[in-house]
Design a protein around this motif. Structure first.
Motif, short mmCIF file in Angstrom:
data_model
loop_
_atom_site.label_atom_id
_atom_site.label_comp_id
_atom_site.label_asym_id
_atom_site.label_seq_id
_atom_site.Cartn_x
_atom_site.Cartn_y
_atom_site.Cartn_z
N THR A 42 0.84 -1.19 0.00
CA THR A 42 0.00 0.00 0.00
C THR A 42 0.88 1.24 0.00
O THR A 42 2.05 1.19 0.40
CB THR A 42 -0.93 0.06 1.23
OG1 THR A 42 -0.14 0.31 2.40
CG2 THR A 42 -1.71 -1.24 1.39
N GLY A 43 0.31 2.34 -0.45
CA GLY A 43 1.04 3.61 -0.41
C GLY A 43 1.91 3.89 -1.61
O GLY A 43 2.80 4.74 -1.55
N THR A 76 1.51 5.55 -4.18
CA THR A 76 1.45 6.91 -4.69
C THR A 76 2.03 7.93 -3.71
O THR A 76 1.95 9.14 -3.95
CB THR A 76 0.00 7.30 -5.05
OG1 THR A 76 -0.83 7.16 -3.90
CG2 THR A 76 -0.54 6.42 -6.16
N GLY A 120 6.01 4.52 -0.03
CA GLY A 120 5.50 3.38 -0.77
C GLY A 120 6.07 3.27 -2.16
O GLY A 120 6.38 2.18 -2.65
N GLU A 121 6.24 4.42 -2.84
CA GLU A 121 6.81 4.38 -4.19
C GLU A 121 8.25 3.88 -4.16
O GLU A 121 8.66 3.06 -4.98
CB GLU A 121 6.77 5.77 -4.82
CG GLU A 121 7.28 5.76 -6.26
CD GLU A 121 7.43 7.16 -6.87
OE1 GLU A 121 7.40 7.26 -8.11
OE2 GLU A 121 7.58 8.13 -6.10
N SER A 123 -0.19 -3.85 -5.84
CA SER A 123 -0.35 -2.53 -5.25
C SER A 123 -1.83 -2.25 -5.05
O SER A 123 -2.60 -2.26 -6.00
CB SER A 123 0.27 -1.46 -6.18
OG SER A 123 -0.06 -0.17 -5.71
N SER A 148 -4.41 0.55 -3.86
CA SER A 148 -4.47 1.99 -3.61
C SER A 148 -5.74 2.58 -4.21
O SER A 148 -6.47 1.88 -4.93
CB SER A 148 -3.24 2.70 -4.19
OG SER A 148 -3.18 2.52 -5.59
N ARG A 149 -5.95 3.85 -3.94
CA ARG A 149 -7.14 4.53 -4.45
C ARG A 149 -6.97 4.97 -5.90
O ARG A 149 -7.95 5.17 -6.61
CB ARG A 149 -7.47 5.74 -3.59
CG ARG A 149 -7.99 5.38 -2.20
CD ARG A 149 -8.21 6.62 -1.37
NE ARG A 149 -6.93 7.31 -1.12
CZ ARG A 149 -6.83 8.45 -0.44
NH1 ARG A 149 -7.90 9.04 0.03
NH2 ARG A 149 -5.65 9.01 -0.25
N SER A 185 -0.65 3.85 -9.73
CA SER A 185 0.69 4.32 -9.39
C SER A 185 1.38 5.00 -10.57
O SER A 185 2.33 5.76 -10.39
CB SER A 185 1.56 3.14 -8.93
OG SER A 185 1.80 2.25 -10.03
N GLU A 190 -2.15 -4.04 -10.10
CA GLU A 190 -2.76 -2.98 -9.33
C GLU A 190 -4.23 -3.29 -9.06
O GLU A 190 -4.95 -3.78 -9.93
CB GLU A 190 -2.63 -1.63 -10.04
CG GLU A 190 -1.17 -1.19 -10.16
CD GLU A 190 -1.02 0.28 -10.49
OE1 GLU A 190 -0.39 1.00 -9.71
OE2 GLU A 190 -1.53 0.70 -11.55
N ALA A 239 1.24 3.00 3.43
CA ALA A 239 0.31 4.12 3.35
C ALA A 239 0.30 4.89 4.66
O ALA A 239 0.46 4.30 5.74
CB ALA A 239 -1.10 3.62 3.03
#
Length: 219
Positions: free
Chosen positions: A11-12, A14, A18-19, A36, A38-39, A42, A51, A77
């Motif tokens: 997670t995280g 972005t 996390g990146e 990954s 996430s909302r 990436s 993703e 995140a």
């Protein structure tokens, strides 16, 4: 030591931490796949990367088959506590993390869960600094869950990986200063990523990893 290829939920992606960890995972031969969650996307493309877009982590179900079949979760995140009250910060930092952890645990009972906390996190949950108390409570509750292992990472300043996109503009001019002026308080995100992978592959004696532990485990 586990020599099998590692499949990771992350997670995280972005955010900066996390990146950087994701980039290390994608290049590390010990890792065979990264999911990954996430909302938003990436923006990265890689044969190892999948993703899964989830608008709200609270909507993630324990019965979600998309999160099944993984060896580890790298929970990177997080948000800054600046301008937030304790109730809102707790909901995002503690409640969301625990909900997510329980969902991935249900599908992967032998998983290792790595949580990015922060330097000076308060394990007593009783100190004066709000974010440190909440992070400490989160660490403590994660360690009660029946994962194969839980490791709480407490990095200090983290130098981004070359090529990272998610680095705040005000941070870029001073990146080079911290490893020079404060080497004992500084890490690279390569080190953080490697340490997380090594925690899964070979373990570590303590479940709360300060900067010196992360450096040691990254070797």
């Amino acid at each position: 030591m586990n020599s099998n290829p590692i499949k990771i939920i992350l997670t995280g992606a972005t955010g900066m931490v996390g990146e950087g960890v994701l980039m290390e995972c994608l290049e590390n031969p010990a890792v065979s796949e990264v999911l990954s969650i996430s909302r938003k996307p990436s923006g990265k493309k890689h044969p190892k990367l999948k993703e899964y877009l989830v608008a709200d982590f609270f909507s993630l179900s324990v019965n979600d088959e998309n999160i099944k079949g993984y060896d580890a979760c790298f929970f990177c995140a997080g948000i800054s506590s600046v301008g937030m009250n304790e109730e809102d910060y707790t909901r995002i930092t503690y409640d969301t993390t625990l909900h997510f952890a329980k969902a991935v645990l249900h599908q992967n009972p032998e998983m290792v869960f790595n949580y990015v906390s922060g330097s000076h996190t308060d394990s007593t949950e009783a100190g004066k600094v709000m974010w440190a108390r909440v992070k400490g409570k989160t660490e403590n509750e994660l360690m009660k869950l029946p994962f194969r292992d839980v490791y709480n990472f407490r990095p200090g300043f983290m130098k981004p990986v070359d090529g990272q996109v998610n680095v705040k503009w005000f941070f870029k001019p001073v990146i080079w200063l911290f490893p020079v002026l404060l080497p004992s308080q500084s890490l690279t995100l390569h080190e953080v990523g490697k340490a997380m992978i090594h925690a899964v592959a070979k373990g570590y004696p303590t479940h709360v990893l300060e900067i010196k532990d992360i450096k040691n485990l990254a070797k």
